[in-house]
Structure formats: C-alpha cells, structure tokens
Design a protein around this motif. Structure first.
Motif: not given
Lengths: 114, 112
Positions: B43-54
C-alpha cells in the motif's frame, strides 16, 4: 499498534459469487477509505466514511457496498462478482479529512474473479 | 475536484537529487498537498505533506510556490531502494462530499 489490517490477503472468486473484504484500524481514526488499484494504474476511491454510521461514494462505487457500524471496522462487500472487479483493494484510514488528512494504508487484498 | 498532473516516469542514478513536480491548477484554499510512495505489492506510504512554502523531513523536502498551483517533491541522494511510484495528492475529505484523487503517479527508477 497494528495500524490498518486487511483480510484476506488473496482470494479467487467465481463470477456471480459475493464476498466481504475486511478492514480494521486500531488508531482511533475517524475517516476510512476503500481504494482499488488495477495493474499499472493509480488508486481509485470506491467508498469512504467520515465516522461510524456515515459513508459516501467515491469515484467507482458500482458493484460494491460498505458499512461502518464501529470506528474500527469498515468492511467492503462485493455482490455478484465480475471479472472487471479483478484488482488489488486497499483500505486506508486518517485521523480526519482536513487538518490531519494523512492516510495510512493496509497491505491490500488481491482479488481475482474468474 | 483538484486534479493533479505528474510526469509518468523518471530515471535517475544513485546519489543524485530527484525532483518530481506535480501540477494542481485548481487547488482549493483549504487543500493540503500530500505525497505518497508505493512499492510493488504494498500500500502507499506517506512521505510528506504541506500547505505552502517549504516543508522538510528526514526523507524529503516539499516546495510549494506562493500560488500553490504546483508542488515539487525533492528526494536528496536517492538510492536503489527509492525506486517506486510517487503519488501527489491534493484535497480534503469532508461530509460535504469533496473527495481526494490519486493520479497515475510518477514511476521513479534509480539506476546504479
């Protein structure tokens, strides 16, 4: 903490048979999802639930049914299996759908309909 | 629905930095951008999440420009084990019926 568990891992069905794919999460997540993934393709959302007693259709709900009687369990029911339902099915959960939308996936159930 | 567009595939060599860009022109104000990694038969695995910038974590960085119409996943110094499919996901799920959509993903192949 097992995360998201799915049973069975693999199943062969004959056309017209029915079965239930089981999904359980122990993270007390409110949101749960069912996806299917055909070979070489991305995931398509079948159904999702935002809490016990609440379910809604995704992109490809035809031929499937779900229920969510508890927070932990989100079974997917296939009625009258068809060859087009041959796929890998993934269950996922997330704490919520907005501020904590990260989805945690189970290992998948591989289904072959002959 | 916020649809995403990614390159179908990318090749790289071990030790290189890999940047995968995702376009999401109709992203909504309250949408988050999330990247997942999927190995065969998993199954897919979470790497990273964001809303804006870096955003940066121990495995990747995510760059999001001010208009948020695209995002770039950056994998520093890739290894053979980074060979996988990477999915960009945009959206939220709520009782109003808004649904997250997985695109076809980007197949990254890392060579020795």
């Amino acid at each position: 903490n097992a995360g998201v568990t799915q049973t069975p891992k693999f199943r062969i069905l004959k056309i017209g048979q029915s079965m239930t794919l089981q999904c359980t999460q122990d993270m007390n997540h409110n949101y749960m999802y069912w996806y299917r993934q055909d070979p070489g393709m991305g995931l398509k959302l079948i159904y999702y639930s935002v809490g016990a007693g609440i379910t809604d259709k995704g992109e490809v709900p035809n031929g499937y049914n779900v229920s969510r009687s508890t927070t932990e369990d989100f079974p997917l029911r296939l009625e009258l299996a068809a060859p087009s339902q041959t796929s890998v099915y993934f269950c996922a959960s997330s704490l919520d759908g907005s501020t904590n939308p990260t989805q945690y996936f189970g290992p998948g159930t591989r289904l072959l309909v002959l | 629905l916020a649809k995403t567009t990614q390159p179908i595939s990318m090749d790289s060599y071990e030790g290189q930095e890999v940047n995968i860009t995702c376009s999401h022109n109709n992203i909504a104000t309250n949408d988050y951008i999330t990247w997942y990694q999927q190995f065969p038969s998993q199954g897919p695995r979470f790497i990273i999440q964001g809303y804006k910038t870096k955003v940066t974590n121990e495995v990747a960085s995510l760059f999001i420009p001010a208009d948020r119409k695209s995002s770039t996943l950056s994998l520093p110094r890739v290894s053979l084990s980074d060979t996988a499919v990477y999915y960009c996901l945009v959206g939220v799920v709520n009782t109003g019926g808004f649904k997250t959509i997985f695109g076809a993903g980007t197949r990254l192949f890392v060579k020795a």
